[in-house]
Every structure is written in C-alpha cells, then in structure tokens.
Enzyme design. Structure first.
Site, PDB file in Angstrom:
ATOM      1  N   LYS A  13      30.931 -68.620 -18.100  1.00 24.29           N
ATOM      2  CA  LYS A  13      31.987 -69.712 -17.508  1.00 24.29           C
ATOM      3  C   LYS A  13      32.643 -70.249 -18.426  1.00 24.29           C
ATOM      4  CE  LYS A  13      28.173 -71.884 -15.878  1.00 24.29           C
ATOM      5  NZ  LYS A  13      27.299 -70.962 -16.621  1.00 24.29           N
ATOM      6  N   ARG A  88      25.647 -78.340  -9.815  1.00 25.26           N
ATOM      7  CA  ARG A  88      24.469 -77.309 -10.243  1.00 25.26           C
ATOM      8  C   ARG A  88      23.421 -77.509  -9.359  1.00 25.26           C
ATOM      9  NH1 ARG A  88      25.158 -76.628 -16.248  1.00 25.26           N
ATOM     10  NH2 ARG A  88      24.038 -74.773 -16.767  1.00 25.26           N
ATOM     11  N   ARG A 123      24.031 -65.808 -28.382  1.00 29.01           N
ATOM     12  CA  ARG A 123      25.161 -66.661 -28.361  1.00 29.01           C
ATOM     13  C   ARG A 123      24.934 -67.765 -29.523  1.00 29.01           C
ATOM     14  NH1 ARG A 123      26.390 -70.525 -23.177  1.00 29.01           N
ATOM     15  NH2 ARG A 123      24.209 -71.223 -23.411  1.00 29.01           N
ATOM     16  N   ARG A 156      22.231 -72.908 -30.007  1.00 32.30           N
ATOM     17  CA  ARG A 156      21.739 -73.941 -29.180  1.00 32.30           C
ATOM     18  C   ARG A 156      20.266 -73.816 -29.302  1.00 32.30           C
ATOM     19  NH1 ARG A 156      25.553 -74.154 -23.882  1.00 32.30           N
ATOM     20  NH2 ARG A 156      23.204 -74.698 -23.216  1.00 32.30           N
ATOM     21  N   ARG A 167      15.400 -71.669 -17.858  1.00 26.78           N
ATOM     22  CA  ARG A 167      16.743 -72.077 -17.454  1.00 26.78           C
ATOM     23  C   ARG A 167      17.081 -71.104 -16.210  1.00 26.78           C
ATOM     24  NH1 ARG A 167      19.905 -71.792 -22.357  1.00 26.78           N
ATOM     25  NH2 ARG A 167      21.749 -72.244 -21.190  1.00 26.78           N
TER      26      ARG A 167
HETATM   27  P1  ADP Z   1      28.124 -69.724 -19.815  1.00 24.94           P
HETATM   28  O1  ADP Z   1      29.515 -70.738 -20.138  1.00 24.94           O
HETATM   29  O2  ADP Z   1      28.234 -69.261 -18.518  1.00 24.94           O
HETATM   30  O3  ADP Z   1      26.700 -70.340 -20.108  1.00 24.94           O
HETATM   31  P2  ADP Z   1      29.312 -68.370 -22.234  1.00 24.94           P
HETATM   32  O4  ADP Z   1      30.798 -68.369 -21.957  1.00 24.94           O
HETATM   33  O5  ADP Z   1      28.928 -69.342 -23.237  1.00 24.94           O
HETATM   34  O6  ADP Z   1      28.361 -68.797 -20.635  1.00 24.94           O
HETATM   35  O7  ADP Z   1      28.950 -67.099 -22.715  1.00 24.94           O
HETATM   36  C1  ADP Z   1      27.433 -66.649 -22.925  1.00 24.94           C
HETATM   37  C2  ADP Z   1      27.282 -65.721 -24.118  1.00 24.94           C
HETATM   38  O8  ADP Z   1      28.012 -64.371 -23.565  1.00 24.94           O
HETATM   39  C3  ADP Z   1      28.325 -66.155 -25.356  1.00 24.94           C
HETATM   40  O9  ADP Z   1      27.491 -65.494 -26.403  1.00 24.94           O
HETATM   41  C4  ADP Z   1      29.637 -65.169 -25.029  1.00 24.94           C
HETATM   42  O10 ADP Z   1      30.237 -64.977 -26.208  1.00 24.94           O
HETATM   43  C5  ADP Z   1      29.058 -63.979 -24.372  1.00 24.94           C
HETATM   44  N1  ADP Z   1      29.978 -63.249 -23.241  1.00 24.94           N
HETATM   45  C6  ADP Z   1      31.000 -64.299 -22.572  1.00 24.94           C
HETATM   46  N2  ADP Z   1      31.522 -63.264 -21.827  1.00 24.94           N
HETATM   47  C7  ADP Z   1      30.837 -61.898 -21.980  1.00 24.94           C
HETATM   48  C8  ADP Z   1      31.239 -60.544 -21.520  1.00 24.94           C
HETATM   49  N3  ADP Z   1      32.102 -60.335 -20.615  1.00 24.94           N
HETATM   50  N4  ADP Z   1      30.581 -59.597 -22.186  1.00 24.94           N
HETATM   51  C9  ADP Z   1      29.859 -59.878 -23.171  1.00 24.94           C
HETATM   52  N5  ADP Z   1      29.424 -61.032 -23.602  1.00 24.94           N
HETATM   53  C10 ADP Z   1      29.990 -62.191 -23.007  1.00 24.94           C
HETATM   54  P1  ADP Z   2      24.801 -73.055 -19.882  1.00 25.37           P
HETATM   55  O1  ADP Z   2      26.220 -72.983 -19.188  1.00 25.37           O
HETATM   56  O2  ADP Z   2      24.458 -72.261 -21.059  1.00 25.37           O
HETATM   57  O3  ADP Z   2      23.866 -73.203 -18.705  1.00 25.37           O
HETATM   58  P2  ADP Z   2      25.214 -75.919 -20.057  1.00 25.37           P
HETATM   59  O4  ADP Z   2      26.212 -76.237 -21.368  1.00 25.37           O
HETATM   60  O5  ADP Z   2      26.243 -75.741 -18.741  1.00 25.37           O
HETATM   61  O6  ADP Z   2      24.739 -74.577 -20.309  1.00 25.37           O
HETATM   62  O7  ADP Z   2      24.238 -76.780 -19.593  1.00 25.37           O
HETATM   63  C1  ADP Z   2      23.184 -77.156 -20.659  1.00 25.37           C
HETATM   64  C2  ADP Z   2      22.030 -78.114 -20.121  1.00 25.37           C
HETATM   65  O8  ADP Z   2      22.604 -79.359 -19.928  1.00 25.37           O
HETATM   66  C3  ADP Z   2      21.394 -77.548 -18.996  1.00 25.37           C
HETATM   67  O9  ADP Z   2      20.282 -76.923 -19.046  1.00 25.37           O
HETATM   68  C4  ADP Z   2      21.019 -78.966 -18.151  1.00 25.37           C
HETATM   69  O10 ADP Z   2      19.954 -79.622 -18.882  1.00 25.37           O
HETATM   70  C5  ADP Z   2      22.165 -79.970 -18.612  1.00 25.37           C
HETATM   71  N1  ADP Z   2      23.349 -79.859 -17.812  1.00 25.37           N
HETATM   72  C6  ADP Z   2      24.575 -79.668 -17.611  1.00 25.37           C
HETATM   73  N2  ADP Z   2      25.399 -79.554 -16.551  1.00 25.37           N
HETATM   74  C7  ADP Z   2      24.265 -79.986 -15.761  1.00 25.37           C
HETATM   75  C8  ADP Z   2      24.290 -80.330 -14.275  1.00 25.37           C
HETATM   76  N3  ADP Z   2      25.403 -80.309 -13.390  1.00 25.37           N
HETATM   77  N4  ADP Z   2      23.336 -81.113 -13.830  1.00 25.37           N
HETATM   78  C9  ADP Z   2      22.215 -81.284 -14.315  1.00 25.37           C
HETATM   79  N5  ADP Z   2      22.033 -80.630 -15.640  1.00 25.37           N
HETATM   80  C10 ADP Z   2      23.247 -80.343 -16.341  1.00 25.37           C
END
Ligand code: ADP
Ligand code: ADP
Ligand code: ZN
Length: 210
Positions: A13, A88, A123, A156, A167
C-alpha cells in the site's frame, strides 16, 4: 479524488501510494506514519499507541479516528487524498461515512499470507521520510540508505517475525470485512499485488479510472 488503499500489512500500500500520489498530485495519509511520528516526538497519543503497535494489535478506533479527522481538515486534502492504512475496522469506515467524507474508489491490493511474511521480514524503511524498501525485492541504490532523502534505513520493530503473525490475524479478522463493506457501496476494485511494482501501479491506476 478520494481514494482508499486496502490490503494486508506488507501488501504494498505504502509503495503504491507514494507512486500514485506523485501521479495524481494528492497527499497520502498513512495513520501508521502519523502514529510513528507522534511516538518519536513523545506525544501522549504516541505513547498511548505504542503498546498496541508493538504487539501487532490495532490502536483503539477513537484514537485513529481522531487522527484522521484532524488530518482531513487540512488544506492539502481539499482536492483529494489517498488513505493508506485507514480504515482498518468497520467502525473506522462508518466514522468516515458519518464525517461526510465521500470516498470515490477503494482499491484492495491482494497478496497471499506466505508472500506477506517474506515482504515484512525483509522490509526496511527510511527513518526520515518513511519510504519503504526490501532487502531483495526492492533494494535501495546504496545499501542502508534512502534513494529519496539519503536517510538511514531501519527495520520496524513490528516487522519482526513474532509480531507478523499477529498482524496477519488482526488483518483477517478486523480489516478484511471492509472489502464487503465497500463492495456493497459499489466502490471496490481488487488488484493482484503480486508481480512487478510498476505492473501493480498500472492496474491500480486503471482501477481508479474505471
Ligand atoms: P504496506 O504499506 O502495505 O504495509 P509496503 O509498501 O511497505 O506495504 O511494502 C511491504 C514490503 O514489500 C516492502 O519491503 C516493499 O519494498 C515490498 N514490496 C512492495 N511492493 C512489492 C512488490 N510488488 N513485489 C515485491 N515486494 C514489494
Ligand atoms: P502496515 O501497513 O505494515 O500494516 P502501518 O504502518 O499501516 O503498517 O501500521 C502499523 C501499526 O500502526 C498497526 O499495526 C497498528 O498498531 C497501528 N495502526 C495504523 N493504522 C491504524 C488504524 N487505522 N487503526 C488501528 N491501528 C492502526
Ligand atoms: Zn528517505
């Protein structure tokens, strides 16, 4: 255009939001990034959120709804925004509706749990600008250093394997039902999140034009 990116943690995302917001010239709002920034500067909200985040649990709805309300009131959201990581839960989605925020399109980025585990374990994120990299799938030009701002890349705490399972459970239980919620509103597009980043961007932009 007001957009929501849905998907499991690690679905890509943030990666897609960064590309698309550049394209559409609208801001990305990531509740995760806002909470981490609050934690870094030691605010009460940040400290309150920390224990939930560290355990891979969701921060209470009222906290994140408050964050979003404030952020969406800012000037730069007038012409649209991308929500990354919000809503979420169903109550969070209902809160958006109650605020009178009209969502135009919801794109769900689908990635298997198995792939999510690989993505989160490798990541790395920029300490300064939150850009997201991967040690094998999406390497920075120079190891450990952000391409965009030269900041230091870190892992992280909640990307460690013991938190990732929790998660994913939380995602399936509390966030996945949002697909139905937005499908019923006729706003949902589903794209495959497995494949080249540029291909996923193409599919996402096509879904936004539909
Ligand atoms: P989110 O915001 O949904 O948690 P991220 O954008 O941080 O996810 O992506 C999660 C991990 O996967 C990161 O390490 C990112 O560099 C990697 N990633 C993102 N898109 C792709 C893809 N299409 N193929 C492989 N790895 C990806
Ligand atoms: P990722 O995309 O890898 O899941 P985020 O950075 O979006 O990670 O979120 C990290 C953490 O922050 C979540 O596991 C949760 O604890 C908190 N968080 C983020 N967005 C929300 C939300 N909309 N509602 C509740 N908790 C949230
Ligand atoms: Zn950076």
């Amino acid at each position: 255009m007001n957009i929501i990116l849905l998907g499991a943690p690690g679905a890509g995302k943030g990666t897609q939001a960064a590309i698309i917001c550049d394209h559409l010239k609208i801001p990305t709002i990531s509740t995760g990034n806002i909470i981490r920034a609050a934690l870094k500067s030691g605010t009460e909200m940040g400290l309150r959120a920390k224990s939930y985040m560290d355990e891979g649990k969701l921060v209470p709805d009222e906290v994140v709804i408050g964050i979003i309300k404030e952020r969406l009131a800012e000037d730069d959201c007038k012409n649209g925004f991308i929500l990354d990581g919000f809503p979420r839960t169903i109550p969070q989605a209902e809160a958006l509706d109650k605020m009178g925020v009209v969502i135009d399109r919801v794109v769900d980025i689908e990635v298997s749990d198995e792939e999510i585990v690989h993505r989160l374990s490798g990541r790395r994120v920029c300490e300064s600008c939150s850009a997201s990299y991967h040690v094998t799938f999406n390497k920075p030009q120079e190891e450990g250093k952000c391409d965009l701002c030269a900041g230091t890349l870190i892992q992280r705490m909640d990307d460690h394997p013991n938190t990732v399972n929790e998660r994913l459970n939380v995602y399936h239980e509390q966030t996945e039902p949002l697909r139905d919620y937005y499908a019923k509103q006729g706003k949902l597009s589903v794209v495959s999140g497995e494949g080249d980043i540029s291909e996923i961007t193409r599919l996402t932009l096509a879904a936004l034009e539909a």
